[in-house]
Write an enzyme that holds these catalytic residues in place. Sequence first.
Site, PDB file in Angstrom:
ATOM      1  N   CYS A   2      36.443  40.365 -23.154  1.00 22.04           N
ATOM      2  CA  CYS A   2      35.806  40.608 -21.859  1.00 22.04           C
ATOM      3  C   CYS A   2      34.394  40.011 -21.813  1.00 22.04           C
ATOM      4  O   CYS A   2      33.771  39.801 -22.845  1.00 22.04           O
ATOM      5  CB  CYS A   2      35.686  42.104 -21.621  1.00 22.04           C
ATOM      6  SG  CYS A   2      37.233  42.985 -21.805  1.00 22.04           S
ATOM      7  N   ARG A  27      35.631  32.646 -23.015  1.00 24.25           N
ATOM      8  CA  ARG A  27      35.898  33.738 -23.946  1.00 24.25           C
ATOM      9  C   ARG A  27      37.344  34.218 -23.863  1.00 24.25           C
ATOM     10  O   ARG A  27      37.806  34.923 -24.763  1.00 24.25           O
ATOM     11  CB  ARG A  27      34.966  34.916 -23.636  1.00 24.25           C
ATOM     12  CG  ARG A  27      33.502  34.606 -23.862  1.00 24.25           C
ATOM     13  CD  ARG A  27      32.632  35.699 -23.284  1.00 24.25           C
ATOM     14  NE  ARG A  27      32.857  36.960 -23.937  1.00 24.25           N
ATOM     15  CZ  ARG A  27      32.168  37.431 -24.958  1.00 24.25           C
ATOM     16  NH1 ARG A  27      31.198  36.720 -25.459  1.00 24.25           N
ATOM     17  NH2 ARG A  27      32.433  38.607 -25.483  1.00 24.25           N
ATOM     18  N   TRP A  75      39.711  41.174 -20.427  1.00 23.53           N
ATOM     19  CA  TRP A  75      40.795  40.800 -21.335  1.00 23.53           C
ATOM     20  C   TRP A  75      41.523  42.106 -21.639  1.00 23.53           C
ATOM     21  O   TRP A  75      40.972  43.002 -22.284  1.00 23.53           O
ATOM     22  CB  TRP A  75      40.202  40.183 -22.597  1.00 23.53           C
ATOM     23  CG  TRP A  75      41.192  39.636 -23.568  1.00 23.53           C
ATOM     24  CD1 TRP A  75      41.853  38.442 -23.486  1.00 23.53           C
ATOM     25  CD2 TRP A  75      41.625  40.237 -24.791  1.00 23.53           C
ATOM     26  NE1 TRP A  75      42.663  38.274 -24.576  1.00 23.53           N
ATOM     27  CE2 TRP A  75      42.545  39.355 -25.392  1.00 23.53           C
ATOM     28  CE3 TRP A  75      41.325  41.434 -25.445  1.00 23.53           C
ATOM     29  CZ2 TRP A  75      43.168  39.635 -26.602  1.00 23.53           C
ATOM     30  CZ3 TRP A  75      41.943  41.706 -26.645  1.00 23.53           C
ATOM     31  CH2 TRP A  75      42.852  40.816 -27.212  1.00 23.53           C
ATOM     32  N   ASN A 101      32.641  46.214 -21.987  1.00 18.85           N
ATOM     33  CA  ASN A 101      33.316  45.478 -23.065  1.00 18.85           C
ATOM     34  C   ASN A 101      33.503  46.450 -24.216  1.00 18.85           C
ATOM     35  O   ASN A 101      32.604  47.252 -24.497  1.00 18.85           O
ATOM     36  CB  ASN A 101      32.447  44.321 -23.576  1.00 18.85           C
ATOM     37  CG  ASN A 101      32.452  43.147 -22.654  1.00 18.85           C
ATOM     38  OD1 ASN A 101      33.005  43.210 -21.551  1.00 18.85           O
ATOM     39  ND2 ASN A 101      31.814  42.068 -23.077  1.00 18.85           N
ATOM     40  N   GLY A 102      34.620  46.358 -24.905  1.00 15.53           N
ATOM     41  CA  GLY A 102      34.853  47.249 -26.048  1.00 15.53           C
ATOM     42  C   GLY A 102      35.993  48.198 -25.761  1.00 15.53           C
ATOM     43  O   GLY A 102      36.778  47.998 -24.825  1.00 15.53           O
ATOM     44  N   GLU A 481      44.755  26.299 -41.727  1.00 13.87           N
ATOM     45  CA  GLU A 481      43.994  26.118 -40.491  1.00 13.87           C
ATOM     46  C   GLU A 481      44.738  25.194 -39.520  1.00 13.87           C
ATOM     47  O   GLU A 481      44.753  25.435 -38.312  1.00 13.87           O
ATOM     48  CB  GLU A 481      42.599  25.568 -40.828  1.00 13.87           C
ATOM     49  CG  GLU A 481      41.705  25.311 -39.633  1.00 13.87           C
ATOM     50  CD  GLU A 481      41.476  26.512 -38.734  1.00 13.87           C
ATOM     51  OE1 GLU A 481      41.804  27.650 -39.110  1.00 13.87           O
ATOM     52  OE2 GLU A 481      40.975  26.294 -37.613  1.00 13.87           O
ATOM     53  N   LYS A 485      45.781  26.290 -35.745  1.00  9.95           N
ATOM     54  CA  LYS A 485      45.367  25.553 -34.536  1.00  9.95           C
ATOM     55  C   LYS A 485      46.578  25.252 -33.663  1.00  9.95           C
ATOM     56  O   LYS A 485      46.535  25.395 -32.450  1.00  9.95           O
ATOM     57  CB  LYS A 485      44.671  24.225 -34.889  1.00  9.95           C
ATOM     58  CG  LYS A 485      43.245  24.314 -35.368  1.00  9.95           C
ATOM     59  CD  LYS A 485      42.222  24.617 -34.303  1.00  9.95           C
ATOM     60  CE  LYS A 485      41.953  26.081 -34.166  1.00  9.95           C
ATOM     61  NZ  LYS A 485      41.104  26.766 -35.082  1.00  9.95           N
ATOM     62  N   GLU A 488      47.743  28.449 -31.954  1.00  7.06           N
ATOM     63  CA  GLU A 488      46.800  28.947 -30.960  1.00  7.06           C
ATOM     64  C   GLU A 488      46.865  28.192 -29.646  1.00  7.06           C
ATOM     65  O   GLU A 488      46.833  28.803 -28.581  1.00  7.06           O
ATOM     66  CB  GLU A 488      45.359  28.816 -31.495  1.00  7.06           C
ATOM     67  CG  GLU A 488      44.968  29.842 -32.503  1.00  7.06           C
ATOM     68  CD  GLU A 488      43.505  29.708 -32.888  1.00  7.06           C
ATOM     69  OE1 GLU A 488      43.069  28.591 -33.211  1.00  7.06           O
ATOM     70  OE2 GLU A 488      42.797  30.724 -32.848  1.00  7.06           O
ATOM     71  N   HIS A 504      60.802  28.757 -52.928  1.00  2.00           N
ATOM     72  CA  HIS A 504      60.957  30.196 -53.159  1.00  2.00           C
ATOM     73  C   HIS A 504      61.322  30.937 -51.877  1.00  2.00           C
ATOM     74  O   HIS A 504      61.163  32.154 -51.797  1.00  2.00           O
ATOM     75  CB  HIS A 504      59.676  30.767 -53.785  1.00  2.00           C
ATOM     76  CG  HIS A 504      59.363  30.127 -55.100  1.00  2.00           C
ATOM     77  ND1 HIS A 504      60.113  30.337 -56.237  1.00  2.00           N
ATOM     78  CD2 HIS A 504      58.416  29.213 -55.450  1.00  2.00           C
ATOM     79  CE1 HIS A 504      59.628  29.618 -57.229  1.00  2.00           C
ATOM     80  NE2 HIS A 504      58.598  28.913 -56.779  1.00  2.00           N
ATOM     81  N   LYS A 603      37.223  34.355 -27.569  1.00  2.00           N
ATOM     82  CA  LYS A 603      36.275  33.652 -28.430  1.00  2.00           C
ATOM     83  C   LYS A 603      35.620  34.586 -29.419  1.00  2.00           C
ATOM     84  O   LYS A 603      35.300  34.218 -30.545  1.00  2.00           O
ATOM     85  CB  LYS A 603      35.211  32.969 -27.562  1.00  2.00           C
ATOM     86  CG  LYS A 603      34.272  32.057 -28.338  1.00  2.00           C
ATOM     87  CD  LYS A 603      35.025  30.869 -28.899  1.00  2.00           C
ATOM     88  CE  LYS A 603      34.193  30.013 -29.830  1.00  2.00           C
ATOM     89  NZ  LYS A 603      35.050  29.125 -30.636  1.00  2.00           N
TER      90      LYS A 603
HETATM   91  O1  M6R Z   1      33.852  34.744 -34.673  1.00  2.00           O
HETATM   92  P1  M6R Z   1      34.686  34.800 -35.912  1.00  2.00           P
HETATM   93  O2  M6R Z   1      34.593  33.592 -36.741  1.00  2.00           O
HETATM   94  O3  M6R Z   1      34.440  36.049 -36.721  1.00  2.00           O
HETATM   95  O4  M6R Z   1      36.179  34.901 -35.387  1.00  2.00           O
HETATM   96  C1  M6R Z   1      37.255  35.071 -36.245  1.00  2.00           C
HETATM   97  C2  M6R Z   1      38.540  34.730 -35.547  1.00  2.00           C
HETATM   98  O5  M6R Z   1      38.763  35.574 -34.470  1.00  2.00           O
HETATM   99  C3  M6R Z   1      38.553  33.272 -35.053  1.00  2.00           C
HETATM  100  O6  M6R Z   1      38.304  32.380 -36.084  1.00  2.00           O
HETATM  101  C4  M6R Z   1      39.896  32.950 -34.400  1.00  2.00           C
HETATM  102  O7  M6R Z   1      40.881  32.835 -35.380  1.00  2.00           O
HETATM  103  C5  M6R Z   1      39.782  31.719 -33.518  1.00  2.00           C
HETATM  104  N1  M6R Z   1      40.700  31.843 -32.453  1.00  2.00           N
HETATM  105  C6  M6R Z   1      39.993  30.451 -34.252  1.00  2.00           C
HETATM  106  O8  M6R Z   1      40.321  29.367 -33.468  1.00  2.00           O
END
Ligand code: M6R
Length: 608
Positions: A2, A27, A75, A101-102, A481, A485, A488, A504, A603
């Site tokens: 949010c 975000r 969100w 937020n929260g 990673e 990506k 995501e 395995h 974000k």
């Molecule tokens: O702000 P942070 O690095 O602590 O965030 C951690 C994860 O939420 C963040 O890396 C997330 O995996 C992203 N979507 C990566 O693209």
Amino acid sequence: MCGIVGYVGITPAKDILMEGLAKLEYRGYDSAGIALTDGTDDLQVVHRVGKVAELASVVDSMDLPSCCGIAHTRWATHGRPSEENAHPHRDCNGRIAVVHNGIIENYADLREELKSQGHVFASETDTETVAHLLEQYYEGDLAEAMFKAVDRLQGAYGLAAICADQPDQIVVARKDSPIVVGTDGSASMVASDMVAVMNFTRDVVFLEDGQIAVLSSDGIRYYDAPGHEVHPETTHIDWDEQAAERAGYPDFMLKEIHEQPRVVRDTLAGHLRDGRIVLEDLTLTSEELAAIDRVCIIACGTSYHAGLVARELIEKWARIPTSVEVASEFRYRDPIITSTTLVIAVSQSGETADTLAAVRLAREAGAKVFAVTNCMGSRITRESDGTLYVKANMEISVAATKSFLAQIVCLTLIALFLAQERGRLSEEEIDGLYHELCKTSPQIEKILADTSAIEEAATVLEHAHSAMYVGRGIGATVCNEGALKLKEISYLHAEAYAAGELKHGPIALIDEDVPVVAVVTQSPTREKTISNIEEVLARGAHVIAVATEGDTEITKIAEHVIYIPPIDDSFSAITASVPLQLLARFVAKARGCDVDQPRNLAKSVTVE
Ligand code: M6R
């Protein structure tokens, strides 16, 4: 996650709030809303499901002269995305509005209590509870009501509230959810994220947990939890404003990928002096450095993957046992942390709830905790013993790219520093490694100069339902990673495995419909990975290889080869990650996905 923005001043708030919401879009959110005071008994409130543009299309045609209001991008956590659940939420009389937020953890009990007192709820959210609590405690002063209301709340909150009776005031509060405020003497703003106030002021206050601030056109007054006036320090933010714009790129993700040569250079700059790695912010005495018997890296998501790279390097060079912990697990198990454990918390945003909880736990156990973050003034910087800033500058795309590379570079410097201080690497070796590390920046430029092979390889993944990423050593960390990506931003299922693990179990998944992305750069385990590629080829897999320039053998087995320049294996994570970022983006674009704002993602993950 949010986003909150609020404005009170002498010019109409509507446009400023809508501009703030647009800045918060990155975000991740599913609905948006705005509430304004107008000097009458009522507040003007508009909500819309979907993009900020939807809300703007309604708000633009309304006559809203108010100079005070709050706005929000939601969100969904409690209740599906809908107009009823969108913030701002109001009390029974529609005279108080609040954005949040929260997560209010005890909202169900409070809701029952308030209902029994006659309050009528219009949404399924935890936030609406706060609006009714404020109504319950309101006796002519919204700030007074806020003090009483937050006293009843459990959980995390960044709150901003307005009241029709006090049309030129915004009251804000925070606990475990970021709130930044600033004033220019004739107007004041609040936001959950620096990006929404940057055009208004660069001198801001990051509210502390428990603090309440009262914003008006005259300025801001701050109070601590018991209600005493306090005078917090102002922080000047020197972020590059251009960073928030796309600078001609079709999306922020591509822009940020292209910024990586600069990010690597900036993060490295100034850390080699007279042949020695200097990390002034890693404030450990020589006794403390000598006593370290373990390094523990805690992080989530992409930052966790940067931690995996760091483990390889710290163990290799400094010979200190290193563990990398997913923060959400670490906080609920009974980890072994002592005063001789060096804890490194990695977080791009510096606001990740799980990582912050893990930091607190580690400090309670007596460890020194150092944060590696990109965000000045973020919570993690204030909860750690020291902070090493990566120089990624503001990252807008939800999918982390440049912050990841910057984290790896910063953690690599920490690994070199520990090796140096423990006498494990000579001055000559450090110097040689540092200069090799510096080569990654021009090498990334070279990779970015011609991305045609990556674009071509993306065609293999475009129509797939699942993909497998394999590699060994540093290559395996890069795969984690790369697969994240792809998941995501293209919503394509992908798994990352250490190549030796394939046989395995996961090899059972492999056939011609499951492409395999293999990171097979020059490394001591290259031949072993080649054997693993042969195994998947035998099962009909289409293989995309990321390999080192000059490796012609690989073209005989892989359908697509993406070359990266030769570099010491220790630094290959930095260069090999770049084609995988681009690969994910090409696939996502081909599948028509919004790469900057992937569905369901945020974000900064400020809830557990
Ligand atoms: O702000 P942070 O690095 O602590 O965030 C951690 C994860 O939420 C963040 O890396 C997330 O995996 C992203 N979507 C990566 O693209």
